[in-house]
Design a protein around this motif. Structure first.
Motif, PDB file in Angstrom:
ATOM      1  N   GLU A   1      23.812  19.357  79.868  1.00  0.00           N
ATOM      2  CA  GLU A   1      23.008  18.616  78.890  1.00  0.00           C
ATOM      3  C   GLU A   1      21.534  18.968  79.038  1.00  0.00           C
ATOM      4  O   GLU A   1      20.818  19.164  78.046  1.00  0.00           O
ATOM      5  CB  GLU A   1      23.231  17.123  79.091  1.00  0.00           C
ATOM      6  N   GLN A   2      21.069  19.095  80.276  1.00  0.00           N
ATOM      7  CA  GLN A   2      19.673  19.444  80.513  1.00  0.00           C
ATOM      8  C   GLN A   2      19.367  20.841  79.985  1.00  0.00           C
ATOM      9  O   GLN A   2      18.324  21.074  79.343  1.00  0.00           O
ATOM     10  CB  GLN A   2      19.381  19.352  82.005  1.00  0.00           C
ATOM     11  N   ASN A   3      20.265  21.781  80.240  1.00  0.00           N
ATOM     12  CA  ASN A   3      20.058  23.154  79.755  1.00  0.00           C
ATOM     13  C   ASN A   3      20.018  23.201  78.234  1.00  0.00           C
ATOM     14  O   ASN A   3      19.285  24.013  77.649  1.00  0.00           O
ATOM     15  CB  ASN A   3      21.168  24.060  80.277  1.00  0.00           C
ATOM     16  N   ALA A   4      20.815  22.330  77.588  1.00  0.00           N
ATOM     17  CA  ALA A   4      20.818  22.306  76.124  1.00  0.00           C
ATOM     18  C   ALA A   4      19.434  21.915  75.591  1.00  0.00           C
ATOM     19  O   ALA A   4      18.942  22.502  74.617  1.00  0.00           O
ATOM     20  CB  ALA A   4      21.878  21.334  75.621  1.00  0.00           C
ATOM     21  N   PHE A   5      18.783  20.935  76.234  1.00  0.00           N
ATOM     22  CA  PHE A   5      17.444  20.538  75.799  1.00  0.00           C
ATOM     23  C   PHE A   5      16.423  21.636  76.089  1.00  0.00           C
ATOM     24  O   PHE A   5      15.536  21.897  75.272  1.00  0.00           O
ATOM     25  CB  PHE A   5      17.041  19.233  76.478  1.00  0.00           C
ATOM     26  N   PHE A   6      16.529  22.285  77.237  1.00  0.00           N
ATOM     27  CA  PHE A   6      15.594  23.357  77.550  1.00  0.00           C
ATOM     28  C   PHE A   6      15.760  24.542  76.581  1.00  0.00           C
ATOM     29  O   PHE A   6      14.771  25.150  76.144  1.00  0.00           O
ATOM     30  CB  PHE A   6      15.787  23.829  78.988  1.00  0.00           C
ATOM     31  N   GLU A   7      16.995  24.888  76.252  1.00  0.00           N
ATOM     32  CA  GLU A   7      17.237  25.958  75.291  1.00  0.00           C
ATOM     33  C   GLU A   7      16.673  25.588  73.919  1.00  0.00           C
ATOM     34  O   GLU A   7      16.134  26.437  73.194  1.00  0.00           O
ATOM     35  CB  GLU A   7      18.736  26.240  75.194  1.00  0.00           C
TER      36      GLU A   7
ATOM     37  N   MET B   1      14.098  23.608  73.379  1.00  0.00           N
ATOM     38  CA  MET B   1      12.636  23.751  73.471  1.00  0.00           C
ATOM     39  C   MET B   1      12.227  25.208  73.260  1.00  0.00           C
ATOM     40  O   MET B   1      11.288  25.503  72.500  1.00  0.00           O
ATOM     41  CB  MET B   1      12.161  23.262  74.843  1.00  0.00           C
ATOM     42  N   ARG B   2      12.937  26.109  73.905  1.00  0.00           N
ATOM     43  CA  ARG B   2      12.610  27.539  73.792  1.00  0.00           C
ATOM     44  C   ARG B   2      12.841  28.025  72.356  1.00  0.00           C
ATOM     45  O   ARG B   2      11.994  28.732  71.793  1.00  0.00           O
ATOM     46  CB  ARG B   2      13.468  28.330  74.771  1.00  0.00           C
ATOM     47  N   ASP B   3      13.959  27.635  71.779  1.00  0.00           N
ATOM     48  CA  ASP B   3      14.281  28.071  70.420  1.00  0.00           C
ATOM     49  C   ASP B   3      13.253  27.541  69.423  1.00  0.00           C
ATOM     50  O   ASP B   3      12.846  28.231  68.489  1.00  0.00           O
ATOM     51  CB  ASP B   3      15.682  27.564  70.056  1.00  0.00           C
ATOM     52  N   LEU B   4      12.821  26.291  69.650  1.00  0.00           N
ATOM     53  CA  LEU B   4      11.862  25.676  68.736  1.00  0.00           C
ATOM     54  C   LEU B   4      10.506  26.365  68.832  1.00  0.00           C
ATOM     55  O   LEU B   4       9.828  26.570  67.811  1.00  0.00           O
ATOM     56  CB  LEU B   4      11.730  24.185  69.078  1.00  0.00           C
ATOM     57  N   ARG B   5      10.100  26.743  70.054  1.00  0.00           N
ATOM     58  CA  ARG B   5       8.820  27.455  70.205  1.00  0.00           C
ATOM     59  C   ARG B   5       8.851  28.800  69.475  1.00  0.00           C
ATOM     60  O   ARG B   5       7.898  29.181  68.796  1.00  0.00           O
ATOM     61  CB  ARG B   5       8.532  27.686  71.682  1.00  0.00           C
ATOM     62  N   LEU B   6       9.962  29.528  69.648  1.00  0.00           N
ATOM     63  CA  LEU B   6      10.067  30.862  69.058  1.00  0.00           C
ATOM     64  C   LEU B   6      10.095  30.817  67.532  1.00  0.00           C
ATOM     65  O   LEU B   6       9.577  31.721  66.868  1.00  0.00           O
ATOM     66  CB  LEU B   6      11.320  31.568  69.581  1.00  0.00           C
TER      67      LEU B   6
ATOM     68  N   ALA C   1      17.631  25.860  59.424  1.00  0.00           N
ATOM     69  CA  ALA C   1      19.016  26.341  59.469  1.00  0.00           C
ATOM     70  C   ALA C   1      19.223  27.403  60.544  1.00  0.00           C
ATOM     71  O   ALA C   1      20.329  27.548  61.073  1.00  0.00           O
ATOM     72  CB  ALA C   1      19.416  26.888  58.096  1.00  0.00           C
ATOM     73  N   GLY C   2      18.164  28.131  60.894  1.00  0.00           N
ATOM     74  CA  GLY C   2      18.301  29.189  61.886  1.00  0.00           C
ATOM     75  C   GLY C   2      18.251  28.706  63.327  1.00  0.00           C
ATOM     76  O   GLY C   2      18.419  29.512  64.246  1.00  0.00           O
ATOM     77  N   LEU C   3      18.014  27.428  63.539  1.00  0.00           N
ATOM     78  CA  LEU C   3      17.965  26.903  64.906  1.00  0.00           C
ATOM     79  C   LEU C   3      19.372  26.835  65.485  1.00  0.00           C
ATOM     80  O   LEU C   3      20.275  26.261  64.873  1.00  0.00           O
ATOM     81  CB  LEU C   3      17.346  25.496  64.921  1.00  0.00           C
ATOM     82  N   GLY C   4      19.551  27.388  66.657  1.00  0.00           N
ATOM     83  CA  GLY C   4      20.873  27.342  67.294  1.00  0.00           C
ATOM     84  C   GLY C   4      20.989  26.161  68.228  1.00  0.00           C
ATOM     85  O   GLY C   4      21.138  26.326  69.441  1.00  0.00           O
ATOM     86  N   VAL C   5      20.884  24.955  67.676  1.00  0.00           N
ATOM     87  CA  VAL C   5      20.932  23.740  68.502  1.00  0.00           C
ATOM     88  C   VAL C   5      22.118  22.900  68.072  1.00  0.00           C
ATOM     89  O   VAL C   5      22.594  22.978  66.930  1.00  0.00           O
ATOM     90  CB  VAL C   5      19.628  22.924  68.377  1.00  0.00           C
ATOM     91  N   GLU C   6      22.592  22.059  68.998  1.00  0.00           N
ATOM     92  CA  GLU C   6      23.710  21.173  68.698  1.00  0.00           C
ATOM     93  C   GLU C   6      23.209  19.968  67.933  1.00  0.00           C
ATOM     94  O   GLU C   6      22.008  19.714  67.821  1.00  0.00           O
ATOM     95  CB  GLU C   6      24.416  20.761  69.986  1.00  0.00           C
ATOM     96  N   ILE C   7      24.157  19.167  67.419  1.00  0.00           N
ATOM     97  CA  ILE C   7      23.805  18.070  66.518  1.00  0.00           C
ATOM     98  C   ILE C   7      22.919  17.045  67.208  1.00  0.00           C
ATOM     99  O   ILE C   7      22.031  16.464  66.589  1.00  0.00           O
ATOM    100  CB  ILE C   7      25.098  17.406  65.962  1.00  0.00           C
TER     101      ILE C   7
END
Length: 780
Positions: free
Chosen positions: A68-74, A76-81, A185-191
Motif C-alpha cells: 500500500e505504501q509503495n502504491a502511494f509513492f508510485e 507521487m512519482r507518476d503525478l510529478r512526471l 486518463a494516462g495516470l497509472g494509479v489504482e482507484i
C-alpha cells in the motif's frame, strides 16, 4: 515559472484556430469570461499539485502494508512526471468546450462512456466508485452554488445560438470533473489513489467555483448581459492551506481524503442520498419506484407521523413472513393505515416525496438481500423482518446510505457474514447461531422506537458473540491445518521410504524375515528419520546404509574378502538394528522374534563358510561373552580368528534353511486404518476453465457443495496442502468436512456441483446493485 501565470501563455494551450473556426464567432464578453476562468482554474490546479505530494506522502506514512505504501509513492512519482501534461490537457479541453459553444451539437448533453451494468461485477467496482464520487462532488457544488451557476448558464444562453443546461455548461462542475478525469486518463494509479486526487480537485478547484461564477456573472453584467438577474455574493471562506503550512494541515487533508477513498463513504454524509434521489427521479412511475396516484389536495405526512405508522406495523409484524411477500405486505399495510388516516381527518394523507424515496430505496435493498444466493434460504425470512427497523433508521438518518460504519448497516453485514457458513441442515430452530440472530431481530422489533442507539448496543452484543465463536473456530481450524500438514509430511515421508525400499528389494529373492524386518520395522525408523532430519541429512543416509548392509549380509558371497567383511560387519549391524528399532518404539517382543530368525539366517551363512574353508588347527580362545546371542557370539569368535576358522560347534543338525521370498510387487506402506485404493480420477485439459476456477480459490473462500439432490454443504477452504495437492475444507466451527484434489475440485466445478459464495459485505453489494440498476434504468 513566472510565465506560467500569464494569460497569454494560457491561450497557447488552445489549438490553432482556422479562419472558419467556431471560436472566432464567440462574443468578446464570452472570450473574456473564458480567459479569466482559465486563469483561475490554472492557479487552482497548481495549488492542487503543490499539495498532492504532501497529501500522498501522509497517506503513505499511514499505510498498513509495504504494498500500500509503495502504491502511494508510485502515485507521487507518476503525478510529478505527468503534472504538466495534465494541466495542459485539462485547460485545452476547457478551451475546446468554449470553442464549440456556437456549434449545432452544443444542444446535446455530454455523453459519458457507456458502462454495462448488466454484467456489474467486482471488476467494474472502480468505474462505479469513480462515478459515485463524481456524482457526489457535483451534488455538493450544485447544492452550494446552484443559483449562481444557473444565472451563468442563462446568460450564456442569451449569447449563443444553441441552448445549454447546467450539466453542459463548460464551467459547470460536471463538465470540469469530466475534463479533469479525461486529462488524468494516462495516470497509472489504482482507484483508491484516483479518489484521493478527485478529492483534491474538489478541495482546490471546485471549492472556489462560487468565486469563479460570481466573477463570470459580474463580467457579463458589466457587458450588459441580463443585468436584471441578481445573484447573492459568494460566502467568504478560509483560504485553502498553502504548501509548507505544516504537518497539521497535511494531517487534516490526509484524514479527509482517507475517508473519501473508502468507497461509497466518499460521497459524504447526505450527498449519497441526494445522488440516489436524483437517480430515482428518472425512474419514478416504473416498477423500480412505483408512483401512487395522489389527489391534487393530498397532504404529505411528516416524518414523525411516518415513524409512528411504521412503529405500529412493527409491533404487529407477523411471526413468520415469506421473503417474497415481505415488501408487498409492508406497502399494502402502510397504504391501509394512510387510507384510515385520510378518512379520519377528511384530507388525503400521503407519504412525502423524500420519505417515499427512502421507502423505495430500502425496498430495493431488501429485494436484493432476499434474492441473494449467498444468504442461506433458511435465514432469509428471519433477516427480512428487519426491513421495517432498517427503514425507520433510514428515515431518521440519511447517512445510513453513505456511512459504512453506521451501526445498522454494520449489524446487517455482521449477521450476513456470520450466516455465510450456516448450512441450515436439520432443525434450524435449535441452532445456536439461528437463535442468536432471532434474538437480535426480536429485540429490535420489540424495543426500537425512534432511538437508533439501540443498534449500537445490539451490534456490540452480537460482535461479542461472533468474536467468541470466531476465536473457537479459528483455534479448531488451526488444529485442523496443523493435523493435515502433519499428515501430508507423513505421507511424503512414507513415499520416500517406499521408494528406498523398492529400489533395494524389488526383484530380489531374500529371506522372508529380512523382507518383513525392513517393511514392518525398519520402514518406521526411516519415516521418523525423514520427518525429523529430511532426506538430505546424514542420519537419513546412515539409516539407508544399515538397510543396505542388512540386505548385503543375507546375500550369498563366495570371495574371501566378502567373507571377511561379513565377519566384521555383523556385530555393528546388529547393534544399529537394535538401536534403530528401539528409537522407533517397535514392540520388544516383535523385535526379539525378528532377531531370533535373523540369527538363524546368519548362522547358516557361517556354516557355508565353515564347509568351504580348509581344515586348520585352531588355537584355544577365551569363552564367548556371556549374555550375547549365538549369532553375536559366533561373529565375535570368528572376528578374532586369524585363520578365519569357526569354533568347534556342530551347527549343521539344528539350523534349517530360511524361507525365501521374491519381491515381485512394489511395497506400499499404509498409515493405520488407511486403505489406499486409487479410484480412477477424471481428467480435464490443462487449459480448462474449471481448473482456472480452482486456481483462483484463496484460503478463506466460502463455497457451497451440492452433495446430492437434497443436501448442500457450505464450507470454507482452510488450507491447500502443497506436498499432496489436497484442498482442505472446514465448516463454520473449524471442523474438517471435505478433502479434494485439484482435479477433483475442477470436475465438481465443471458439473456445477460447487458454487462460490460472495463474502463481500452484504449491504454494500446490495447498494452497488441498486445504484447499477437505477443507472441502467436511467440510461434506458
Amino acid at each position: 515559472m513566472q510565465t506560467d501565470a500569464k494569460v497569454v501563455h494560457l491561450n497557447k494551450v488552445a489549438p490553432e484556430q482556422s479562419p472558419a473556426s467556431p471560436a472566432g464567432r464567440l462574443p468578446v464578453a464570452l472570450i473574456q469570461v473564458r480567459d479569466k476562468a482559465a486563469q483561475q482554474l490554472k492557479q487552482a490546479l497548481q495549488a492542487l499539485f503543490d499539495n498532492a505530494d504532501d497529501t500522498l506522502f501522509e497517506m503513505a506514512d499511514r499505510a498498513n502494508s509495504n504494498a500500500e505504501q509503495n502504491a502511494f509513492f508510485e502515485a507521487m512519482r507518476d503525478l510529478r512526471l505527468k503534472r504538466k501534461s495534465i494541466e495542459r490537457g485539462f485547460l485545452q479541453k476547457v478551451f475546446e468546450s468554449f470553442a464549440t459553444l456556437n456549434q449545432y451539437e452544443i444542444g446535446k448533453p455530454p455523453q459519458l462512456a457507456p458502462v454495462s451494468f448488466d454484467s456489474l461485477s467486482l471488476v467494474q467496482d472502480d468505474v462505479l466508485e469513480e462515478s459515485v464520487a463524481l456524482d457526489a462532488m457535483v451534488a455538493r457544488v450544485m447544492s452550494r452554488d446552484g443559483m449562481a451557476l444557473g444565472h451563468l448558464t442563462t446568460r450564456l444562453n442569451a449569447m449563443i445560438t444553441q441552448k445549454l443546461d447546467d450539466k453542459s455548461n463548460p464551467l459547470g462542475p460536471r463538465m470540469l470533473c469530466e475534463r479533469f478525469l479525461d486529462a488524468c486518463a494516462g495516470l497509472g494509479v489504482e482507484i483508491r489513489v484516483k479518489l484521493i486526487i478527485l478529492k483534491l480537485f474538489e478541495k482546490y478547484v471546485l471549492a472556489d467555483l462560487d468565486q469563479l461564477y460570481a466573477a463570470s456573472n459580474q463580467q457579463l453584467v458589466e457587458a450588459g448581459v441580463l443585468p436584471e438577474l441578481k445573484s447573492a455574493p459568494p460566502a467568504r471562506r478560509q483560504a485553502p492551506a498553502q504548501p509548507g503550512t505544516g504537518r497539521a494541515a497535511r494531517d487534516q487533508a490526509a484524514e479527509v481524503v482517507q475517508g473519501e477513498s473508502a468507497g461509497y463513504g466518499s460521497a459524504g454524509e447526505q450527498e449519497v442520498f441526494g445522488v440516489l434521489q436524483e437517480l430515482l427521479s428518472h425512474v419514478r412511475g416504473s416498477g423500480a419506484a412505483p408512483r401512487r396516484q395522489m389527489p391534487a389536495d393530498a397532504l404529505p405526512i411528516s416524518s414523525n407521523d411516518l415513524m409512528r405508522l411504521l412503529s405500529h406495523l412493527q409491533q404487529r409484524l407477523p411471526g413468520e413472513i415469506a421473503p417474497e411477500q415481505d415488501d408487498y405486505n409492508l406497502r399494502s399495510q402502510l397504504e391501509q393505515l394512510l387510507t384510515r388516516a385520510s378518512a379520519k381527518s377528511g384530507k388525503s394523507r400521503v407519504v412525502g416525496e423524500v420519505d417515499e424515496d427512502v421507502i423505495n430505496l430500502v425496498a430495493m435493498l431488501f429485494e436484493f438481500i432476499l434474492d441473494d444466493r449467498t444468504l442461506p434460504d433458511s435465514l432469509k425470512a428471519l433477516i427480512g423482518r428487519l426491513q421495517i427497523p432498517m427503514l425507520k433508521v433510514a428515515v431518521l438518518d440519511k447517512t445510513f446510505f453513505s456511512r459504512g460504519s453506521h451501526p445498522a448497516r454494520r449489524l446487517l453485514n455482521e449477521i450476513a457474514s456470520a450466516a455465510l457458513g450456516w448450512s441450515g441442515q436439520g432443525d434450524a430452530q435449535r441452532d445456536v447461531l439461528y437463535q442468536r440472530i432471532e434474538q437480535v431481530v426480536q429485540r429490535l422489533l420489540n424495543d426500537f422506537s425512534d432511538d437508533p442507539a439501540i443498534f449500537s448496543d445490539v451490534l456490540a452484543e452480537f460482535l461479542a458473540y461472533t468474536g467468541d465463536e470466531r476465536r473457537r473456530s479459528e483455534l479448531l481450524e488451526q488444529r485442523t491445518r496443523d493435523a493435515e500438514e502433519g499428515r501430508a509430511k507423513a505421507d511424503q515421508a512414507r513415499q520416500q521410504v517406499e521408494q528406498a525400499l523398492n529400489a533395494r528389494l524389488l526383484g530380489k529373492t531374500l529371506p522372508e524375515v529380512v523382507v518383513r524386518l525392513l517393511q514392518e520395522g525398519w520402514s518406521k525408523v526411516l519415516q521418523l528419520t525423514c520427518l525429523k532430519h529430511g532426506v538430505e541429512s546424514d542420519d537419513w543416509q546412515a539409516a539407508l546404509a544399515v538397510m543396505d548392509d542388512l540386505v548385503w549380509s543375507v546375500e550369498p558371497h563366495e570371495s574371501p574378502e566378502d567373507r571377511l567383511r561379513l565377519l566384521e560387519l555383523v556385530p555393528s549391524l546388529l547393534k544399529s538394528l537394535r538401536d534403530g528399532l528401539a528409537s522407533a518404539a517397535i514392540d520388544p517382543f516383535v523385535t526379539s522374534e525378528f532377531f531370533s530368525q535373523l540369527e538363524s539366517v546368519h548362522v547358516q551363512a557361517f556354516q557355508r563358510f565353515k564347509r568351504s574353508l580348509p581344515e586348520v588347527q585352531p588355537e584355544p580362545e577365551p569363552e564367548a561373552v556371556e549374555g550375547a546371542t549365538a549369532d553375536e557370539g559366533v561373529a565375535a569368535e570368528l572376528s578374532g580368528m586369524p585363520m578365519l576358522d569357526l569354533p568347534s560347534i556342530d551347527l549343521d543338525p539344528v539350523v534349517e534353511p530360511p524361507a525365501m521370498v521374491e519381491v515381485v510387487e512394489e511395497i506400499i506402506l499404509l498409515a493405520p486404518g488407511e486403505t489406499r485404493q486409487q479410484e480412477p480420477e477424471a481428467s480435464l485439459p490443462d487449459d480448462d476453465e474449471a481448473l482456472g476456477q480452482v486456481d483462483s480459490l484463496r484460503v478463506g473462500s466460502w463455497v457451497e457443495i451440492q452433495e446430492d439432490e437434497e443436501h448442500k454443504l457450505r464450507c470454507k477452504l482452510a488450507a491447500i496442502i502443497k506436498p499432496t495437492g489436497k484442498f482442505i475444507f472446514v465448516n463454520r466451527t473449524g471442523m474438517k468436512v471435505q478433502e479434494k484434489t485439484r482435479m477433483g475440485l475442477a470436475v465438481e466445478f465443471r458439473r456445477g456441483a460447487i458454487r462460490m459464495l460472495d463474502d463481500a459485505l452484504l449491504f454494500d453489494r446490495a447498494l452497488e446493485s441498486v445504484i447499477g440498476n437505477l443507472r441502467k434504468l436511467k440510461g434506458d
